[in-house]
Design a protein around this motif. Structure first.
Motif, PDB file in Angstrom:
ATOM      1  N   THR A  10      -5.498   0.254  -6.546  1.00 37.25           N
ATOM      2  CA  THR A  10      -4.481  -0.520  -7.746  1.00 37.25           C
ATOM      3  C   THR A  10      -3.594  -1.073  -7.154  1.00 37.25           C
ATOM      4  N   CYS A  36      -0.345  -5.026  -3.779  1.00 39.04           N
ATOM      5  CA  CYS A  36      -1.375  -3.803  -3.646  1.00 39.04           C
ATOM      6  C   CYS A  36      -0.816  -2.613  -2.876  1.00 39.04           C
ATOM      7  N   ASP A  67      -5.167   3.095  -2.951  1.00 32.25           N
ATOM      8  CA  ASP A  67      -5.262   3.818  -4.121  1.00 32.25           C
ATOM      9  C   ASP A  67      -6.259   3.064  -5.175  1.00 32.25           C
ATOM     10  N   HIS A  87       0.898   2.386  -3.584  1.00 31.17           N
ATOM     11  CA  HIS A  87       0.128   2.994  -2.522  1.00 31.17           C
ATOM     12  C   HIS A  87      -0.808   1.974  -1.586  1.00 31.17           C
ATOM     13  N   LEU A  88      -0.976   2.304  -0.326  1.00 30.63           N
ATOM     14  CA  LEU A  88      -1.844   1.463   0.227  1.00 30.63           C
ATOM     15  C   LEU A  88      -3.206   1.313   0.013  1.00 30.63           C
ATOM     16  N   ASP A  91      -6.094  -1.481   0.134  1.00 34.39           N
ATOM     17  CA  ASP A  91      -6.763  -2.425  -1.088  1.00 34.39           C
ATOM     18  C   ASP A  91      -6.177  -3.813  -0.855  1.00 34.39           C
TER      19      ASP A  91
HETATM   20 CA   LIG Z   1      -2.639   0.084  -3.878  1.00 33.79          CA
END
Ligand SMILES: [Ca+2]
Ligand SMILES: CCCCCCCCCCCCC/C=C/[C@@H](O)[C@H](COP(=O)(O)O)NC(=O)CCCCC
Ligand SMILES: Nc1ncnc2c1ncn2[C@@H]1O[C@H](COP(=O)(O)OP(=O)(O)O)[C@@H](O)[C@H]1O
Length: 589
Positions: free
Chosen positions: A421, A399, A419, A416-417, A268
């Motif tokens: 978000t 992120c 997702d 999360h890497l 992200d």
């Molecule tokens: Ca993320």
């Protein structure tokens, strides 16, 4: 069910490793060999996923101290990824393993090498053939060139990768090269340096992709195009957070091997819009207040190398600053995941895999690389805008977990890497002891969010605006009196709602109330100095001196040559078949 590849390409025969006969099997997925000595009850099977075979060569090949090949016509050598047993870091160290096999005949040898080359080709569509490498000679401890030439280049050469190496001569050299030059023929870009250098390359790669797609990247409403070039990171910087959070170790050889085998980790990216229509990108930290001040202070002490952050951290901590502002954020779907769910994003993460489908749902080429995605902003009404005003020690948006050597679980351990978000961390003004507790928890396994003056939200977008002048003066006055009272300088939201409308069209302006965000007059000699009215943003180690920003998370905008952090514990669960430590039975893709 067996795949066509598995049934078609199974090869099984006796092979010698040294003077011991082994039973070797090659399927579409693995190369395995087991000692054939019936008397030895402890015989081991070595199992190497085909995706982790670096190279297969005919003959008995040695690469150290210099490459030499001795070919009797019956030998072949396999180079592959071998996991080291050392568990000093969160991920696993990778090393180059090598085994020389001797076949009973030349015909069989040719069969083995031919089959191995075929499965390798089929299994590794993303293995790079041509790479553009940028080395920052001044990153970290100024060892970028040495690291590349002694540890990385020999592995690239072994894997038959053609590398075009550029040693940068100034800041933004790499970014400008990527934006201006024709990159046709390159499969990826490798960054030898730290987070700042990675950030430069990120700008070059994203900018070039949008240029070519005819998109205006400065427009926050635009859906950005996924980047076709993979990015590899050889850590040679000071924090190396992007490498640590995506690989789990800071180790040039491990990173080089991830590049060589064409691992692919979507990531992200946060676009940070500021000033008159300008944009910066970040993957690790967009931080205002403490982290912005530490970065600004550290730039004066670059000569100290990585230690500049420890020194500047102490200086900034002692100055005990806090800043007023209004933070608005668009919440992500709480049913999908939460920053406090105590999970960790590891290799093969389910939350990220499910996000791929969600992020690319409306795209014609669902989930595939390099398509543009509908993104979390295709429909703003999907989320809920929240708004808070007050004084903060720091406001951070990340992120990813942003783990690094200083903080092995990171700024937000459950982030999360890939997702789509980011995690927004609000640290309200508090006394120095409280803030020290917060910082210190980053270095332990204690929950840094379990403090009354800290909140964390999983978000898709964030806006930050300065407090109006009147509020600023009031805030500073109450701080210097050391009498912030019960709400820790918290400003009622109603007073800001109107003036924020130009920044947050569509925001619902809900007010959060802070419970125990009290500032006490602790360490008064240090803390009661007048605080400057504004801080700067730390954007992946680059200073952004515009306090008012709008951030938006672009799910899986880029891909790294990485696979996320491998969980050593679950790898060890696979040892039932007496498989050696270099086997990835649960991590095969
Ligand atoms: Ca993320
Ligand atoms: C009492 C002990 C206090 C320890 C505090 C630990 C907090 C650590 C959180 C670190 C988050 C790091 C996020 C990543 C930032 C990097 O992008 C940035 C640039 O890195 P590089 O280009 O490699 O130099 N690094 C920083 O901003 C350093 C932050 C240090 C804060 C103390
Ligand atoms: N040749 C160069 N001279 C000066 N600065 C450079 C050069 N090459 C890259 N930079 C800049 O140096 C900054 C820091 O680089 P980085 O590799 O992240 O090191 P560190 O982790 O020590 O900060 C980056 O912002 C990058 O743009």
């Amino acid at each position: 069910m067996k795949t066509q590849m598995e049934t078609d390409l199974k090869l099984e025969s006796s092979l010698w490793v040294g003077n011991k006969r082994h039973l070797a099997v090659l399927t579409g997925w693995h190369l395995r060999w087991t000692e054939a000595d019936k008397k030895n009850p402890d015989k081991k099977t070595v199992s190497v996923p085909v995706a982790e075979v670096v190279r297969v060569e005919e003959g008995r090949v040695k690469i150290l101290p210099h490459k030499s090949v001795e070919d009797t016509g019956r030998d072949f050598t396999v180079f592959y990824v071998k996991r080291s047993n050392s568990r000093t870091t969160s991920g696993l160290l990778w090393r180059l393993g090598q085994t020389q096999f001797t076949c009973p005949s030349r015909v069989l040898r040719d069969q083995w090498t031919k089959h191995l080359w075929t499965v390798l080709k089929t299994h590794s569509p993303l293995r790079p053939h041509r790479l553009l490498v940028f080395i920052n000679p001044f990153g970290g401890k100024n060892k970028g060139r040495q690291i590349y030439h002694s540890l990385v280049a020999p592995l690239f050469e072994l894997a038959g990768i053609n590398s075009h190496v550029i040693v940068t001569e100034r800041a933004n050299h790499a970014r400008d090269h990527l934006l201006k030059k024709d990159l046709t023929g390159f499969d990826g870009v490798v960054c030898v340096g730290g987070d700042g250098m990675f950030n430069e390359i990120l700008h070059g790669v994203i900018g070039k992709t949008q240029q070519e797609a005819g998109l205006c990247e400065n427009d926050p409403a635009v859906t950005l195009q996924q980047c076709p070039l993979h990015i590899g990171i050889i850590p040679a910087g000071s924090t190396d957070c992007v490498c640590y959070a995506t690989v789990g170790v800071i180790d040039p050889v491990t990173s080089a091997l991830h590049i060589v085998i064409g691992d692919s980790q979507p990531l992200d990216v946060c676009s940070v819009h500021y000033g008159p229509g300008q944009v910066r990108y970040s993957v690790s930290l967009v931080g205002y207040g403490f982290y912005g001040d530490v970065l600004a202070e550290s730039e004066k002490h670059r000569w100290m190398g990585p230690f500049r952050y420890d020194y500047s951290g102490a200086v900034v901590f002692l100055s005990n600053r806090s800043y007023s502002g209004t933070v608005q954020y668009l919440l992500a779907d709480p049913l999908l995941s939460s920053p406090r769910d105590k999970t960790r994003c590891l290799s093969g993460c389910g939350v990220c895999s499910r996000s791929t489908e969600r992020l690319f749902r409306n795209s014609s080429d669902s989930g595939s690389l390099y398509s543009s995605y509908s993104g979390p902003f295709s429909n703003d009404s999907e989320g809920e805008w929240m708004s808070v005003d007050g004084r903060f020690k720091c406001v951070s948006l990340t992120c990813m977990s942003s783990s690094c050597a200083k903080s092995p679980l990171g700024l937000s351990p459950s982030a999360h890497l890939a997702d789509g978000t980011g995690d927004l961390i609000l640290v309200w003004d508090t006394n120095p002891l409280g803030f020290l507790k917060y910082l210190h928890r980053h270095t332990t396994t204690q929950d840094q969010f379990d403090l009354p003056f800290v909140e964390v939200h999983r978000v898709k977008a964030v806006r930050f605006a300065l407090a109006s002048r009147g509020e600023e003066a009031e805030d500073n006055e109450s701080l210097s009196n050391g009498m912030d009272g019960e709400d820790g300088g918290h400003i009622e939201n109603g007073s800001r709602a109107g003036s924020l409308q130009h920044l947050a069209a569509g925001a619902k302006g809900q007010t959060m109330t802070s419970e125990d965000k009290t500032v006490t007059p602790f360490m008064c000699g240090l803390c009661c100095r007048k605080t400057p009215a504004v801080s700067v943003w730390n954007c992946d180690g680059e200073i952004l001196p515009f306090p008012e920003i709008f951030c938006k998370i672009h799910g899986q905008l880029v891909h790294l040559y990485a696979r996320g952090i491998e969980d050593g514990a679950s790898l060890r669960d696979c040892t039932e078949e007496r498989v050696e430590s270099n086997t990835t039975c649960i991590l095969q893709r």
